[in-house]
Design a protein around this motif. Structure first.
Motif, PDB file in Angstrom:
ATOM      1  N   VAL A 248      17.541 -12.784  48.468  1.00  0.00           N
ATOM      2  CA  VAL A 248      17.647 -13.215  49.861  1.00  0.00           C
ATOM      3  C   VAL A 248      16.291 -13.668  50.380  1.00  0.00           C
ATOM      4  CG1 VAL A 248      18.208 -12.464  52.204  1.00  0.00           C
ATOM      5  CG2 VAL A 248      19.658 -11.775  50.287  1.00  0.00           C
ATOM      6  N   ARG A 249      15.239 -12.935  50.082  1.00  0.00           N
ATOM      7  CA  ARG A 249      13.913 -13.302  50.582  1.00  0.00           C
ATOM      8  C   ARG A 249      13.484 -14.676  50.078  1.00  0.00           C
ATOM      9  NH1 ARG A 249      10.658  -9.594  52.850  1.00  0.00           N
ATOM     10  NH2 ARG A 249       8.811 -10.678  52.036  1.00  0.00           N
ATOM     11  N   GLN A 250      13.791 -14.975  48.830  1.00  0.00           N
ATOM     12  CA  GLN A 250      13.421 -16.282  48.303  1.00  0.00           C
ATOM     13  C   GLN A 250      14.266 -17.386  48.932  1.00  0.00           C
ATOM     14  OE1 GLN A 250      13.535 -16.493  44.047  1.00  0.00           O
ATOM     15  NE2 GLN A 250      12.551 -18.497  43.948  1.00  0.00           N
ATOM     16  N   ARG A 251      15.512 -17.121  49.196  1.00  0.00           N
ATOM     17  CA  ARG A 251      16.373 -18.107  49.859  1.00  0.00           C
ATOM     18  C   ARG A 251      15.837 -18.437  51.252  1.00  0.00           C
ATOM     19  NH1 ARG A 251      21.702 -18.732  47.938  1.00  0.00           N
ATOM     20  NH2 ARG A 251      22.073 -17.633  45.988  1.00  0.00           N
ATOM     21  N   VAL A 252      15.526 -17.411  52.024  1.00  0.00           N
ATOM     22  CA  VAL A 252      15.012 -17.629  53.374  1.00  0.00           C
ATOM     23  C   VAL A 252      13.651 -18.313  53.317  1.00  0.00           C
ATOM     24  CG1 VAL A 252      14.342 -16.493  55.520  1.00  0.00           C
ATOM     25  CG2 VAL A 252      16.341 -15.675  54.250  1.00  0.00           C
ATOM     26  N   ALA A 253      12.829 -17.935  52.341  1.00  0.00           N
ATOM     27  CA  ALA A 253      11.502 -18.535  52.228  1.00  0.00           C
ATOM     28  C   ALA A 253      11.587 -20.023  51.925  1.00  0.00           C
ATOM     29  CB  ALA A 253      10.700 -17.806  51.148  1.00  0.00           C
ATOM     30  N   VAL A 254      12.520 -20.441  51.053  1.00  0.00           N
ATOM     31  CA  VAL A 254      12.681 -21.860  50.743  1.00  0.00           C
ATOM     32  C   VAL A 254      13.035 -22.639  52.012  1.00  0.00           C
ATOM     33  CG1 VAL A 254      14.134 -23.521  49.525  1.00  0.00           C
ATOM     34  CG2 VAL A 254      13.279 -21.509  48.333  1.00  0.00           C
ATOM     35  N   CYS A 255      13.939 -22.115  52.817  1.00  0.00           N
ATOM     36  CA  CYS A 255      14.355 -22.804  54.040  1.00  0.00           C
ATOM     37  C   CYS A 255      13.213 -22.887  55.047  1.00  0.00           C
ATOM     38  CB  CYS A 255      15.564 -22.087  54.644  1.00  0.00           C
ATOM     39  SG  CYS A 255      16.140 -22.812  56.196  1.00  0.00           S
ATOM     40  N   ILE A 256      12.541 -21.776  55.316  1.00  0.00           N
ATOM     41  CA  ILE A 256      11.487 -21.773  56.327  1.00  0.00           C
ATOM     42  C   ILE A 256      10.309 -22.633  55.872  1.00  0.00           C
ATOM     43  CG2 ILE A 256       9.825 -20.299  57.512  1.00  0.00           C
ATOM     44  CD1 ILE A 256      11.885 -18.139  57.633  1.00  0.00           C
ATOM     45  N   TRP A 257       9.958 -22.580  54.584  1.00  0.00           N
ATOM     46  CA  TRP A 257       8.875 -23.423  54.098  1.00  0.00           C
ATOM     47  C   TRP A 257       9.218 -24.898  54.244  1.00  0.00           C
ATOM     48  CZ3 TRP A 257       3.934 -22.953  52.476  1.00  0.00           C
ATOM     49  CH2 TRP A 257       3.379 -24.044  51.789  1.00  0.00           C
ATOM     50  N   ARG A 258      10.440 -25.266  53.943  1.00  0.00           N
ATOM     51  CA  ARG A 258      10.870 -26.672  54.084  1.00  0.00           C
ATOM     52  C   ARG A 258      10.816 -27.110  55.539  1.00  0.00           C
ATOM     53  NH1 ARG A 258      11.683 -31.758  53.638  1.00  0.00           N
ATOM     54  NH2 ARG A 258      13.768 -32.575  53.480  1.00  0.00           N
ATOM     55  N   LEU A 259      11.259 -26.266  56.470  1.00  0.00           N
ATOM     56  CA  LEU A 259      11.219 -26.620  57.882  1.00  0.00           C
ATOM     57  C   LEU A 259       9.787 -26.650  58.408  1.00  0.00           C
ATOM     58  CD1 LEU A 259      14.227 -24.520  59.256  1.00  0.00           C
ATOM     59  CD2 LEU A 259      14.224 -26.888  58.473  1.00  0.00           C
ATOM     60  N   ALA A 260       8.945 -25.747  57.934  1.00  0.00           N
ATOM     61  CA  ALA A 260       7.587 -25.630  58.472  1.00  0.00           C
ATOM     62  C   ALA A 260       6.674 -26.739  57.976  1.00  0.00           C
ATOM     63  CB  ALA A 260       7.003 -24.268  58.102  1.00  0.00           C
ATOM     64  N   THR A 261       6.818 -27.158  56.750  1.00  0.00           N
ATOM     65  CA  THR A 261       5.904 -28.144  56.175  1.00  0.00           C
ATOM     66  C   THR A 261       6.491 -29.547  56.115  1.00  0.00           C
ATOM     67  OG1 THR A 261       6.659 -27.681  53.917  1.00  0.00           O
ATOM     68  CG2 THR A 261       4.847 -26.346  54.782  1.00  0.00           C
ATOM     69  N   GLY A 262       7.801 -29.660  56.045  1.00  0.00           N
ATOM     70  CA  GLY A 262       8.409 -30.971  55.885  1.00  0.00           C
ATOM     71  C   GLY A 262       8.149 -31.602  54.537  1.00  0.00           C
ATOM     72  N   GLU A 263       7.770 -30.809  53.543  1.00  0.00           N
ATOM     73  CA  GLU A 263       7.507 -31.349  52.214  1.00  0.00           C
ATOM     74  C   GLU A 263       8.781 -31.907  51.579  1.00  0.00           C
ATOM     75  OE1 GLU A 263       3.728 -28.781  50.445  1.00  0.00           O
ATOM     76  OE2 GLU A 263       5.757 -28.415  49.722  1.00  0.00           O
ATOM     77  N   PRO A 264       8.655 -32.911  50.726  1.00  0.00           N
ATOM     78  CA  PRO A 264       9.840 -33.399  49.999  1.00  0.00           C
ATOM     79  C   PRO A 264      10.421 -32.294  49.118  1.00  0.00           C
ATOM     80  CG  PRO A 264       8.026 -34.966  49.830  1.00  0.00           C
ATOM     81  CD  PRO A 264       7.464 -33.718  50.445  1.00  0.00           C
ATOM     82  N   LEU A 265      11.679 -32.434  48.835  1.00  0.00           N
ATOM     83  CA  LEU A 265      12.365 -31.397  48.063  1.00  0.00           C
ATOM     84  C   LEU A 265      11.797 -31.251  46.656  1.00  0.00           C
ATOM     85  CD1 LEU A 265      16.067 -32.080  49.131  1.00  0.00           C
ATOM     86  CD2 LEU A 265      14.652 -30.122  49.743  1.00  0.00           C
ATOM     87  N   ARG A 266      11.255 -32.311  46.083  1.00  0.00           N
ATOM     88  CA  ARG A 266      10.701 -32.198  44.736  1.00  0.00           C
ATOM     89  C   ARG A 266       9.470 -31.291  44.732  1.00  0.00           C
ATOM     90  NH1 ARG A 266       6.351 -35.609  44.392  1.00  0.00           N
ATOM     91  NH2 ARG A 266       6.165 -37.192  46.034  1.00  0.00           N
ATOM     92  N   LEU A 267       8.659 -31.299  45.819  1.00  0.00           N
ATOM     93  CA  LEU A 267       7.508 -30.409  45.893  1.00  0.00           C
ATOM     94  C   LEU A 267       7.938 -28.975  46.186  1.00  0.00           C
ATOM     95  CD1 LEU A 267       4.971 -32.662  47.861  1.00  0.00           C
ATOM     96  CD2 LEU A 267       5.241 -32.362  45.388  1.00  0.00           C
ATOM     97  N   VAL A 268       8.960 -28.821  47.022  1.00  0.00           N
ATOM     98  CA  VAL A 268       9.495 -27.482  47.274  1.00  0.00           C
ATOM     99  C   VAL A 268      10.050 -26.888  45.985  1.00  0.00           C
ATOM    100  CG1 VAL A 268      11.157 -26.161  48.635  1.00  0.00           C
ATOM    101  CG2 VAL A 268       9.989 -28.100  49.669  1.00  0.00           C
ATOM    102  N   SER A 269      10.694 -27.733  45.164  1.00  0.00           N
ATOM    103  CA  SER A 269      11.244 -27.265  43.894  1.00  0.00           C
ATOM    104  C   SER A 269      10.143 -26.751  42.974  1.00  0.00           C
ATOM    105  CB  SER A 269      12.015 -28.409  43.226  1.00  0.00           C
ATOM    106  OG  SER A 269      12.377 -28.089  41.912  1.00  0.00           O
ATOM    107  N   LYS A 270       9.047 -27.472  42.871  1.00  0.00           N
ATOM    108  CA  LYS A 270       7.942 -27.041  42.007  1.00  0.00           C
ATOM    109  C   LYS A 270       7.290 -25.764  42.536  1.00  0.00           C
ATOM    110  CE  LYS A 270       6.790 -31.669  40.334  1.00  0.00           C
ATOM    111  NZ  LYS A 270       5.732 -32.721  40.257  1.00  0.00           N
ATOM    112  N   ARG A 271       7.198 -25.628  43.856  1.00  0.00           N
ATOM    113  CA  ARG A 271       6.501 -24.475  44.426  1.00  0.00           C
ATOM    114  C   ARG A 271       7.287 -23.186  44.218  1.00  0.00           C
ATOM    115  NH1 ARG A 271       2.296 -24.372  47.840  1.00  0.00           N
ATOM    116  NH2 ARG A 271       2.469 -26.626  48.123  1.00  0.00           N
ATOM    117  N   PHE A 272       8.611 -23.246  44.348  1.00  0.00           N
ATOM    118  CA  PHE A 272       9.424 -22.031  44.252  1.00  0.00           C
ATOM    119  C   PHE A 272      10.080 -21.867  42.886  1.00  0.00           C
ATOM    120  CE2 PHE A 272       9.074 -22.553  48.802  1.00  0.00           C
ATOM    121  CZ  PHE A 272       8.981 -21.259  49.264  1.00  0.00           C
ATOM    122  N   GLY A 273       9.890 -22.806  41.973  1.00  0.00           N
ATOM    123  CA  GLY A 273      10.467 -22.669  40.647  1.00  0.00           C
ATOM    124  C   GLY A 273      11.970 -22.794  40.620  1.00  0.00           C
ATOM    125  N   LEU A 274      12.533 -23.653  41.469  1.00  0.00           N
ATOM    126  CA  LEU A 274      13.980 -23.854  41.540  1.00  0.00           C
ATOM    127  C   LEU A 274      14.286 -25.340  41.397  1.00  0.00           C
ATOM    128  CD1 LEU A 274      14.788 -21.505  44.560  1.00  0.00           C
ATOM    129  CD2 LEU A 274      15.046 -20.960  42.143  1.00  0.00           C
TER     130      LEU A 274
END
Length: 539
Positions: A248-274
């Motif tokens: 759950v913590r990783q799920r919430v972290a992916v969402c909040i990080w995406r909203l907070a930074t606006g990074e493209p999904l490919r960078l979010v994928s590399k950062r969280f290993g998903l």
């Protein structure tokens, strides 16, 4: 077999068994006697025509008899005996041919009977084989049903064993989801791309510095833990036979990080290993959970007690009575939609930036604590602010009488009515009207500041996102709820400089909708000036 010129219309040589009779011999005798009397050559030709090609075993004797008859035409008895021998030979040949035909017919009948018997035996064998196969199929179906019942009875034990095996496989850090199969044990294998989660593991560690965590997720660790606890039941998933569920913590972290930074999904994928699609799915799922679980708690219209508190706060700060909120409408940039493109075209932003812009509107009402109490999301960017207000739930709430003795402060793009207080917009304003506009502008700036902090905290609202148009209202609603949580818990804003808003005020077609509201505005402006609440910055 007879020649066509001498055949009689009978089925044999006269007798029931195909033997020659006296009538047949008399016929042959008289026939050959006439032929011999006519000419010896005619007799030879007649014999040659009467003898079949396939039955000439006694042709030499017949030729000798014919030669003797030619040399001694006057020898009558000898000629008769020769003719009799020829007739006898012909009769024997004819009987032999009929016997051969009868034997061939019998052989054909026996062969046909044998073929029919073989066909019947093969058909019976196929029917027996089909019956055996059908019985075997029913037996397999019964065994499968029994196995399914046994599997359902041991489902809990199987799930526990699978969880232990998957945990062991994850500890070995291999790309396969299971170890090599043991003897008599078959386990499914799943290929998984090896991705590093070192960054998230470091952020999730208790030793991670609090300032860096706040800078990364726009909130402190306590606020983040509170959100995870509130959304745990809504976003948690169960482990499967193939892989372990994302925490759950990783799920919430992916969402909040995406909203907070606006990074493209490919960078979010590399950062969280998903995976990229997994990150996109998590963002939408967590935003939907925030809207359904947290919005009723942290974004709601004030009740009577809260409305009274808001009125007192605004009146103490700005001197305007009866105000329960400030209203503002901003535009969120989007990618050009596939349908109704003209409706989402933002002409003012296009003219200012010299670049084609499309947007949707976000209307919000803000209290004195800069938290949202009402939002209206999703109307096209070409729609003016007064039309957005008329289509919002806020207008329906006011039409139902829920805005009695209360008003909202808005900019010049809203019309003046009984529950919306706007500044004067005509030319040649008086000192009283200037002072009123200054106070109303200060109240409106509360909403402007709240929207600026909203876009500063959640950078995904500053540029066009990868979210589809139909999913964007859920994401914007989640951003407003998270903004309220951070404001209520006094979370610091990173960075300190707010994001500048570039929304233009439009002028409604009918700026004054009520004469009663116009008189009330004049009264408020007069009281502000004569009670000393109006400033002098307008000079």
């Amino acid at each position: 077999m007879r020649s066509p010129s001498t055949a009689r219309p009978t089925t044999g040589l006269g007798g029931p068994a195909g033997l020659a009779t006296d009538d047949d011999f008399a016929f042959y005798y008289s026939f050959f006697q006439d032929a011999a009397a006519a000419s010896p050559l005619a007799l030879d030709e007649t014999l040659a025509a009467a003898m079949p090609n396939t039955r000439r075993r006694k042709r030499g004797a017949a030729d000798d008899a014919a030669a003797g008859a030619t040399n001694n035409q006057d020898d009558g008895p000898e000629r008769k005996r020769s003719i009799a021998k020829i007739i006898t030979s012909l009769a024997a040949l004819d009987a032999e041919g009929h016997a051969d035909s009868a034997g061939a017919a019998d052989a054909s009948r026996r062969e046909l009977a044998l073929l029919e018997s073989n066909a019947d035996s093969k058909s019976q064998a196929m029917m027996d084989y089909y019956a055996k196969m059908e019985g075997s199929f029913h037996a397999d179906a019964d065994s499968e049903a029994a196995a399914r019942s046994r599997l359902s009875a041991s489902a809990a034990a199987t799930a526990a064993v699978a969880a232990v095996e998957e945990a062991a496989a994850a500890a070995t850090n291999t790309t396969a989801s299971a170890s090599p199969p043991r003897a008599g044990h078959h386990q499914r294998r799943l290929w998984v791309k090896d991705r590093s989660q070192a960054w998230w593991d470091r952020c999730n560690s208790p030793d991670f510095p609090e300032p860096e965590f706040r800078r990364a997720f726009r909130m402190g660790r306590e606020t983040f833990d509170m959100i995870c606890d509130a959304l745990g039941a809504a976003v948690a998933k169960e482990d499967t036979m193939l892989r372990a569920a994302i925490p759950v913590r990783q799920r919430v972290a992916v969402c909040i990080w995406r909203l907070a930074t606006g990074e493209p999904l490919r960078l979010v994928s590399k950062r969280f290993g998903l995976g990229i699609s997994t990150c996109h799915k998590l963002v939408l799922e967590v935003c939907g959970a925030i809207k359904s679980v947290l919005m009723p708690r942290f974004l709601q219209w004030p009740d009577e007690a809260a409305a009274a508190t808001f009125k007192d706060g605004f009146e103490r700060s700005f001197g305007v009575p009866g105000v329960i909120g400030a209203m503002y409408t901003t535009h969120i940039p989007i990618i050009a939609p596939k349908i109704s493109v003209a409706a989402y075209f933002n002409r003012r932003h296009t003219e200012r930036n010299q670049k084609t812009s499309y947007s949707i509107t976000l209307q919000g009402v803000v209290g004195p604590d800069r938290a949202f109490t009402d939002v209206c999301i999703g109307w096209p960017g070409s729609m003016p602010d007064d039309q957005v207000l008329e289509k919002s739930m806020l207008h329906q709430r006011a039409a139902a009488g829920m805005m009695h003795d209360a008003c909202l402060v808005g900019g010049a793009s809203y019309p003046l009515n009984d529950w919306v207080l706007v500044p004067y917009t005509h030319q040649n304003l008086t000192w009283t009207q200037h002072a009123f506009n200054e106070k109303v502008g200060d109240i409106r700036n509360v909403a402007v500041d709240a929207f600026a902090r909203l876009k500063t905290r959640w950078a995904c609202l500053q540029k066009r996102t990868e979210v589809k148009l139909q999913d964007l209202p859920v994401v914007l609603g989640a951003c407003c709820v998270l903004h309220n949580i951070c404001e209520m818990r006094r979370e610091e804003l990173e960075p300190e400089t707010p994001f500048p808003l570039v929304d233009d005020d439009t002028t409604p077609e009918n700026p004054v909708r009520s004469e009663t509201a116009k008189q009330a505005r004049d009264s408020i402006a007069h009281n502000l000036l004569h009670r000393g609440f109006a400033g002098t910055t307008f000079f």
